[in-house]
Write a protein that holds these residues in place. Structure first.
Motif, PDB file in Angstrom:
ATOM      1  N   ILE A  48     -14.709 -16.916  46.819  1.00  0.00           N
ATOM      2  CA  ILE A  48     -13.492 -16.232  46.380  1.00  0.00           C
ATOM      3  C   ILE A  48     -13.785 -15.271  45.227  1.00  0.00           C
ATOM      4  O   ILE A  48     -13.056 -14.300  45.008  1.00  0.00           O
ATOM      5  CB  ILE A  48     -12.393 -17.249  45.984  1.00  0.00           C
ATOM      6  CG1 ILE A  48     -11.045 -16.553  45.764  1.00  0.00           C
ATOM      7  CG2 ILE A  48     -12.812 -18.049  44.762  1.00  0.00           C
ATOM      8  CD1 ILE A  48     -10.509 -15.814  46.956  1.00  0.00           C
ATOM      9  N   GLY A  49     -14.887 -15.502  44.522  1.00  0.00           N
ATOM     10  CA  GLY A  49     -15.292 -14.603  43.445  1.00  0.00           C
ATOM     11  C   GLY A  49     -15.591 -13.192  43.923  1.00  0.00           C
ATOM     12  O   GLY A  49     -15.604 -12.246  43.130  1.00  0.00           O
ATOM     13  N   ASP A  50     -15.809 -13.029  45.246  1.00  0.00           N
ATOM     14  CA  ASP A  50     -16.090 -11.704  45.809  1.00  0.00           C
ATOM     15  C   ASP A  50     -14.816 -10.874  46.008  1.00  0.00           C
ATOM     16  O   ASP A  50     -14.895  -9.697  46.380  1.00  0.00           O
ATOM     17  CB  ASP A  50     -16.805 -11.840  47.161  1.00  0.00           C
ATOM     18  CG  ASP A  50     -18.168 -12.507  47.026  1.00  0.00           C
ATOM     19  OD1 ASP A  50     -18.757 -12.410  45.932  1.00  0.00           O
ATOM     20  OD2 ASP A  50     -18.630 -13.129  48.005  1.00  0.00           O
ATOM     21  N   LEU A  51     -13.657 -11.475  45.777  1.00  0.00           N
ATOM     22  CA  LEU A  51     -12.384 -10.778  46.000  1.00  0.00           C
ATOM     23  C   LEU A  51     -12.288  -9.477  45.210  1.00  0.00           C
ATOM     24  O   LEU A  51     -11.910  -8.433  45.758  1.00  0.00           O
ATOM     25  CB  LEU A  51     -11.214 -11.696  45.624  1.00  0.00           C
ATOM     26  CG  LEU A  51      -9.826 -11.045  45.572  1.00  0.00           C
ATOM     27  CD1 LEU A  51      -9.414 -10.543  46.951  1.00  0.00           C
ATOM     28  CD2 LEU A  51      -8.795 -12.025  45.024  1.00  0.00           C
ATOM     29  N   MET A  52     -12.629  -9.519  43.934  1.00  0.00           N
ATOM     30  CA  MET A  52     -12.468  -8.337  43.089  1.00  0.00           C
ATOM     31  C   MET A  52     -13.414  -7.208  43.503  1.00  0.00           C
ATOM     32  O   MET A  52     -13.085  -6.029  43.344  1.00  0.00           O
ATOM     33  CB  MET A  52     -12.666  -8.702  41.617  1.00  0.00           C
ATOM     34  CG  MET A  52     -11.688  -9.765  41.102  1.00  0.00           C
ATOM     35  SD  MET A  52      -9.953  -9.508  41.574  1.00  0.00           S
ATOM     36  CE  MET A  52      -9.574  -8.015  40.660  1.00  0.00           C
ATOM     37  N   TYR A  70      -9.053 -20.239  51.024  1.00  0.00           N
ATOM     38  CA  TYR A  70      -8.797 -19.607  49.725  1.00  0.00           C
ATOM     39  C   TYR A  70      -7.338 -19.575  49.272  1.00  0.00           C
ATOM     40  O   TYR A  70      -7.023 -18.945  48.268  1.00  0.00           O
ATOM     41  CB  TYR A  70      -9.353 -18.176  49.740  1.00  0.00           C
ATOM     42  CG  TYR A  70     -10.843 -18.114  49.978  1.00  0.00           C
ATOM     43  CD1 TYR A  70     -11.709 -18.959  49.288  1.00  0.00           C
ATOM     44  CD2 TYR A  70     -11.390 -17.226  50.899  1.00  0.00           C
ATOM     45  CE1 TYR A  70     -13.083 -18.915  49.510  1.00  0.00           C
ATOM     46  CE2 TYR A  70     -12.759 -17.167  51.122  1.00  0.00           C
ATOM     47  CZ  TYR A  70     -13.597 -18.017  50.424  1.00  0.00           C
ATOM     48  OH  TYR A  70     -14.952 -17.967  50.643  1.00  0.00           O
ATOM     49  N   GLN A  73      -7.581 -21.411  46.007  1.00  0.00           N
ATOM     50  CA  GLN A  73      -8.647 -20.889  45.143  1.00  0.00           C
ATOM     51  C   GLN A  73      -8.340 -19.493  44.595  1.00  0.00           C
ATOM     52  O   GLN A  73      -8.871 -19.093  43.560  1.00  0.00           O
ATOM     53  CB  GLN A  73      -9.973 -20.840  45.915  1.00  0.00           C
ATOM     54  CG  GLN A  73     -10.537 -22.204  46.284  1.00  0.00           C
ATOM     55  CD  GLN A  73     -11.860 -22.083  47.022  1.00  0.00           C
ATOM     56  OE1 GLN A  73     -12.678 -21.219  46.715  1.00  0.00           O
ATOM     57  NE2 GLN A  73     -12.080 -22.944  48.004  1.00  0.00           N
ATOM     58  N   VAL A  74      -7.476 -18.747  45.290  1.00  0.00           N
ATOM     59  CA  VAL A  74      -7.186 -17.371  44.883  1.00  0.00           C
ATOM     60  C   VAL A  74      -6.259 -17.299  43.666  1.00  0.00           C
ATOM     61  O   VAL A  74      -6.208 -16.273  42.977  1.00  0.00           O
ATOM     62  CB  VAL A  74      -6.571 -16.581  46.069  1.00  0.00           C
ATOM     63  CG1 VAL A  74      -5.097 -16.951  46.284  1.00  0.00           C
ATOM     64  CG2 VAL A  74      -6.708 -15.080  45.858  1.00  0.00           C
ATOM     65  N   PRO A  76      -6.151 -18.191  40.453  1.00  0.00           N
ATOM     66  CA  PRO A  76      -6.568 -17.688  39.132  1.00  0.00           C
ATOM     67  C   PRO A  76      -6.834 -16.181  39.089  1.00  0.00           C
ATOM     68  O   PRO A  76      -6.893 -15.599  38.002  1.00  0.00           O
ATOM     69  CB  PRO A  76      -7.863 -18.464  38.848  1.00  0.00           C
ATOM     70  CG  PRO A  76      -7.831 -19.644  39.746  1.00  0.00           C
ATOM     71  CD  PRO A  76      -7.101 -19.200  40.965  1.00  0.00           C
ATOM     72  N   TYR A  77      -6.983 -15.544  40.248  1.00  0.00           N
ATOM     73  CA  TYR A  77      -7.301 -14.118  40.296  1.00  0.00           C
ATOM     74  C   TYR A  77      -6.047 -13.241  40.323  1.00  0.00           C
ATOM     75  O   TYR A  77      -6.149 -12.017  40.257  1.00  0.00           O
ATOM     76  CB  TYR A  77      -8.169 -13.812  41.528  1.00  0.00           C
ATOM     77  CG  TYR A  77      -9.531 -14.461  41.464  1.00  0.00           C
ATOM     78  CD1 TYR A  77     -10.624 -13.785  40.921  1.00  0.00           C
ATOM     79  CD2 TYR A  77      -9.720 -15.766  41.922  1.00  0.00           C
ATOM     80  CE1 TYR A  77     -11.872 -14.387  40.850  1.00  0.00           C
ATOM     81  CE2 TYR A  77     -10.962 -16.383  41.845  1.00  0.00           C
ATOM     82  CZ  TYR A  77     -12.029 -15.690  41.307  1.00  0.00           C
ATOM     83  OH  TYR A  77     -13.261 -16.289  41.221  1.00  0.00           O
ATOM     84  N   LEU A  78      -4.884 -13.863  40.412  1.00  0.00           N
ATOM     85  CA  LEU A  78      -3.643 -13.111  40.566  1.00  0.00           C
ATOM     86  C   LEU A  78      -3.025 -12.765  39.219  1.00  0.00           C
ATOM     87  O   LEU A  78      -3.066 -13.549  38.274  1.00  0.00           O
ATOM     88  CB  LEU A  78      -2.651 -13.914  41.408  1.00  0.00           C
ATOM     89  CG  LEU A  78      -3.162 -14.334  42.790  1.00  0.00           C
ATOM     90  CD1 LEU A  78      -2.127 -15.196  43.497  1.00  0.00           C
ATOM     91  CD2 LEU A  78      -3.521 -13.119  43.634  1.00  0.00           C
ATOM     92  N   THR A  79      -2.422 -11.583  39.150  1.00  0.00           N
ATOM     93  CA  THR A  79      -1.728 -11.148  37.943  1.00  0.00           C
ATOM     94  C   THR A  79      -0.408 -11.892  37.791  1.00  0.00           C
ATOM     95  O   THR A  79      -0.001 -12.259  36.689  1.00  0.00           O
ATOM     96  CB  THR A  79      -1.447  -9.631  38.009  1.00  0.00           C
ATOM     97  OG1 THR A  79      -2.632  -8.951  38.420  1.00  0.00           O
ATOM     98  CG2 THR A  79      -0.989  -9.098  36.667  1.00  0.00           C
TER      99      THR A  79
END
Length: 255
Positions: A48-52, A70, A73-74, A76-79
């Motif tokens: 999931i770290g590859d999302l950005m 994911y 898992q996704v 923490p990456y959301l605004t």
């Protein structure tokens, strides 16, 4: 400004693996038939770290679907996260909004799984089907549980791992199965290419008044559905849910 308006919009799916997914075919057919200047791609990322990196590499990417593994898992990456998705604890739709600077990107999470499941299961709910067993405890299970409770249905969670909130398959008795007339497979067991697998559920306790709903749509008839139907239960796969959640996802991206 005109060139920006005319730029082809890109949407996509993140997950791993994605061999089972029909989303790309569905959305690209929709875009072509409705003359929408857009394309849908699969992004099979192993972490999931590859999302950005995906978001940075494709500046015209406007929205994503999120699938196994994911959906949780996704987060923490959301605004920001929509209230319903926050209550569910899982996201399967991301709307991407970009500002004037390259690093000015907002990712807002939503859950259209619960919309799709609720609309597809509601016609099968009756006075005898007021309690459900949901097999699995991942992101899809959370969306299903949220939807069922919204419909006033009591939910029992079943998992291979014992916890305060779940029962194990070994603990399921005939009386428990008989009491819960809706059984939902929210695990990936049986999904293509592993079509010879299914939850270790006591199918012999099922009867004709049960609805056994598999969220999987590839294959059309899973081993879970085969065993449930052989015991007399009514069965349904996840294709209608997939389409309904896709409609909802596109509305989220474009509203």
């Amino acid at each position: 400004m005109d060139s920006f308006q005319n730029e082809k919009k890109l949407y996509g799916l993140i997950g791993y693996p994605l061999g089972h997914s029909f989303s790309m075919e569905y959305f690209n057919e929709k875009f072509e038939s409705e003359n929408i200047n857009a394309e849908y791609m699969n992004f099979e990322i192993e972490d999931i770290g590859d999302l950005m990196e995906v978001i940075a590499e494709y500046p015209n990417l406007c929205g994503l679907n999120v699938t196994y593994p994911y959906k949780e898992q996704v987060l923490p990456y959301l605004t920001s996260i929509d209230d319903a998705a926050k209550a569910i604890g899982a996201v399967n739709v991301i709307k991407i909004t970009r500002g004037p600077k390259d690093n000015d990107v907002e990712l807002r999470g939503y859950n259209s799984d619960t919309i799709g499941f609720m609309k597809s299961v509601e016609p099968f709910v009756n006075e005898n089907r007021k309690k459900a067993m949901v097999l699995g405890t991942g992101g899809a299970s959370k969306a299903v549980t949220y939807a069922l409770r919204k419909l006033g249905i009591e939910v029992m969670l079943v998992s291979r791992q014992k916890s305060a909130a779940t029962h194990t398959y070994d603990e399921l008795t005939k009386a428990m199965v008989n009491e819960h007339k809706i059984i939902v497979n929210a695990t990936p067991l049986g999904m293509f290419p592993h079509t010879d697998t299914c939850p270790d559920f006591p199918y012999r306790f099922l009867c004709k008044s049960h609805l056994c709903y598999d969220l999987i749509y590839n294959p059309d008839i899973t081993l879970f559905m085969q065993k449930s139907k052989a015991a007399g239960a009514e069965v349904k796969n996840g294709l209608e849910m997939l389409l309904l959640q896709a409609f909802a996802a596109y509305d989220i991206w474009t509203k």
